[in-house]
Scaffold this motif. Structure first.
Motif, PDB file in Angstrom:
ATOM      1  N   THR A 197       3.490   5.233   9.235  1.00 35.26           N
ATOM      2  CA  THR A 197       2.926   4.057   8.385  1.00 35.26           C
ATOM      3  C   THR A 197       2.143   4.481   7.250  1.00 35.26           C
ATOM      4  O   THR A 197       1.072   5.138   7.606  1.00 35.26           O
ATOM      5  CB  THR A 197       2.110   2.912   9.318  1.00 35.26           C
ATOM      6  OG1 THR A 197       3.032   2.466  10.152  1.00 35.26           O
ATOM      7  CG2 THR A 197       1.543   1.985   8.399  1.00 35.26           C
ATOM      8  N   ALA A 198       2.533   4.158   5.976  1.00 36.00           N
ATOM      9  CA  ALA A 198       1.755   4.441   4.855  1.00 36.00           C
ATOM     10  C   ALA A 198       1.179   3.324   4.489  1.00 36.00           C
ATOM     11  O   ALA A 198       1.737   2.243   4.022  1.00 36.00           O
ATOM     12  CB  ALA A 198       2.591   4.918   3.729  1.00 36.00           C
ATOM     13  N   THR A 199      -0.259   3.332   4.318  1.00 42.78           N
ATOM     14  CA  THR A 199      -1.013   2.170   3.715  1.00 42.78           C
ATOM     15  C   THR A 199      -1.773   2.465   2.483  1.00 42.78           C
ATOM     16  O   THR A 199      -2.378   1.507   2.042  1.00 42.78           O
ATOM     17  CB  THR A 199      -1.909   1.749   4.737  1.00 42.78           C
ATOM     18  OG1 THR A 199      -2.976   2.752   4.881  1.00 42.78           O
ATOM     19  CG2 THR A 199      -1.392   1.356   6.112  1.00 42.78           C
ATOM     20  N   LEU A 200      -1.565   3.589   1.872  1.00 43.59           N
ATOM     21  CA  LEU A 200      -2.100   3.962   0.806  1.00 43.59           C
ATOM     22  C   LEU A 200      -1.163   4.786  -0.351  1.00 43.59           C
ATOM     23  O   LEU A 200      -0.321   5.354   0.278  1.00 43.59           O
ATOM     24  CB  LEU A 200      -3.327   5.037   1.088  1.00 43.59           C
ATOM     25  CG  LEU A 200      -4.348   4.727   1.930  1.00 43.59           C
ATOM     26  CD1 LEU A 200      -5.171   6.069   2.446  1.00 43.59           C
ATOM     27  CD2 LEU A 200      -5.291   3.935   1.451  1.00 43.59           C
ATOM     28  N   LEU A 201      -1.235   4.607  -1.656  1.00 42.11           N
ATOM     29  CA  LEU A 201      -0.514   5.050  -2.631  1.00 42.11           C
ATOM     30  C   LEU A 201      -1.339   5.253  -3.835  1.00 42.11           C
ATOM     31  O   LEU A 201      -1.952   4.157  -4.353  1.00 42.11           O
ATOM     32  CB  LEU A 201       0.651   4.280  -2.647  1.00 42.11           C
ATOM     33  CG  LEU A 201       1.995   4.467  -3.632  1.00 42.11           C
ATOM     34  CD1 LEU A 201       2.245   6.012  -3.048  1.00 42.11           C
ATOM     35  CD2 LEU A 201       3.065   3.519  -3.384  1.00 42.11           C
ATOM     36  N   ALA A 202      -0.947   6.432  -4.658  1.00 48.77           N
ATOM     37  CA  ALA A 202      -1.590   6.630  -5.730  1.00 48.77           C
ATOM     38  C   ALA A 202      -0.964   7.716  -6.369  1.00 48.77           C
ATOM     39  O   ALA A 202      -0.295   8.502  -5.937  1.00 48.77           O
ATOM     40  CB  ALA A 202      -3.118   6.856  -5.702  1.00 48.77           C
ATOM     41  N   PHE A 203      -0.878   7.850  -8.005  1.00 47.42           N
ATOM     42  CA  PHE A 203      -0.294   8.650  -8.645  1.00 47.42           C
ATOM     43  C   PHE A 203      -1.415   9.254  -9.799  1.00 47.42           C
ATOM     44  O   PHE A 203      -2.102   8.234 -10.461  1.00 47.42           O
ATOM     45  CB  PHE A 203       0.987   8.247  -9.382  1.00 47.42           C
ATOM     46  CG  PHE A 203       2.248   8.110  -8.626  1.00 47.42           C
ATOM     47  CD1 PHE A 203       3.066   9.039  -8.191  1.00 47.42           C
ATOM     48  CD2 PHE A 203       2.359   6.835  -8.050  1.00 47.42           C
ATOM     49  CE1 PHE A 203       4.091   8.849  -7.436  1.00 47.42           C
ATOM     50  CE2 PHE A 203       3.360   6.437  -7.016  1.00 47.42           C
ATOM     51  CZ  PHE A 203       3.979   7.530  -6.790  1.00 47.42           C
TER      52      PHE A 203
END
Length: 276
Positions: A197-203
């Motif tokens: 499960t992925a709850t974080l995301l950034a580029f």
């Protein structure tokens, strides 16, 4: 510039040397200490959502908008700035609206009515609004219509927790099952080894290697690049494996918000900030 941090105990501003904390009940401050979202607007304007309404901060002054200004609910749950200087927002009961600083425009989102249903909002480069929920991903189009995307449309899962645009302006989602990206009217799932499960995301907008930063509460941070998957946690210097938020500053520093402090990652160095 300043780094702003929203917490359940007030709003903090960091100038690189120290923190200034704003609390409810003091002059020229926030209406409630439970901060649910921050969004950077145009010309240095900061939007703040809380259990006490929608607040703007500019040139040293706070101004709060609530039901008296046409805001549909007192408790604002999630927000996202738009390029024109306004803000998209949902209330705690998932009532969707847009506010340009003077006028409220409400939308009949299919997600409405469910308490704390919306996890994230994001306006893409084409001006479409994306709404991440526990029951699918919704797109609000220019004509006012909504389209719902689920696992049947290629998403890794219908439970979506975070949204981000990559360096090419392509939409990515994080949720159960990992990551997904949107291309040619359909989503394509990208599983992350070791992360169900992925709850974080950034580029990082300054990076040339197109790395993807993701993670999950309790599992630390994952960096996906052409070299493979790198995992970072408390053993590598993070204040905690319980990471709640990722944010890149204009200079390329990555900030992590965790349950007992902050981390700043810059040029491979990890700096920790904890409660004083």
């Amino acid at each position: 510039g300043f780094l702003w941090i929203g917490t359940r105990g007030g709003l903090a501003r960091f100038d690189g040397a120290g923190f200034v904390v704003y609390k409810a009940g003091t002059p020229n401050s926030i209406p409630n200490d439970s901060i649910t979202g921050l969004a950077e607007g145009r010309n240095g304007n900061l939007w703040i959502s809380s259990a006490g309404g929608l607040t703007s901060y500019r040139d040293g002054h706070f101004h709060t908008y609530n039901r008296k200004n046409g805001i549909p609910g007192q408790s604002i749950w999630r927000i996202a700035a738009d390029p024109a200087g306004g803000v998209w927002a949902v209330t705690r009961r998932s009532e969707l609206f847009h506010f340009n600083g003077s006028t409220v425009h409400r939308y009949n989102c299919p997600c409405g009515g469910r308490v704390q249903e919306v996890n994230a909002l994001l306006e893409d480069k084409q001006g479409n609004l994306w709404i991440a929920t526990f029951h699918g991903l919704f797109e609000l189009r220019h004509n006012g219509s909504f389209e719902r995307f689920t696992h049947s449309n290629g998403l890794a899962s219908g439970r979506v927790y975070a949204l981000a645009l990559d360096q090419q302006g392509r939409l990515w989602t994080a949720g159960d099952g990992g990551l997904s990206y949107y291309q040619s009217g359909r989503f394509r799932a990208v599983p992350v080894p070791g992360l169900n499960t992925a709850t974080l995301l950034a580029f990082d907008p300054n990076q040339k290697d197109h790395a993807i930063w993701t993670g999950s509460t309790g599992q630390g941070l994952f960096r996906l690049s052409s070299q493979g998957v790198e995992r970072l946690g408390a053993a590598q210097g993070l204040v905690s494996d319980e990471v709640y938020l990722l944010y890149f500053t204009q200079d390329g520093s990555l900030w992590l918000g965790a349950d007992n402090g902050l981390n700043e990652m810059s040029n491979s160095a990890v700096i920790s900030y904890g409660p004083s």
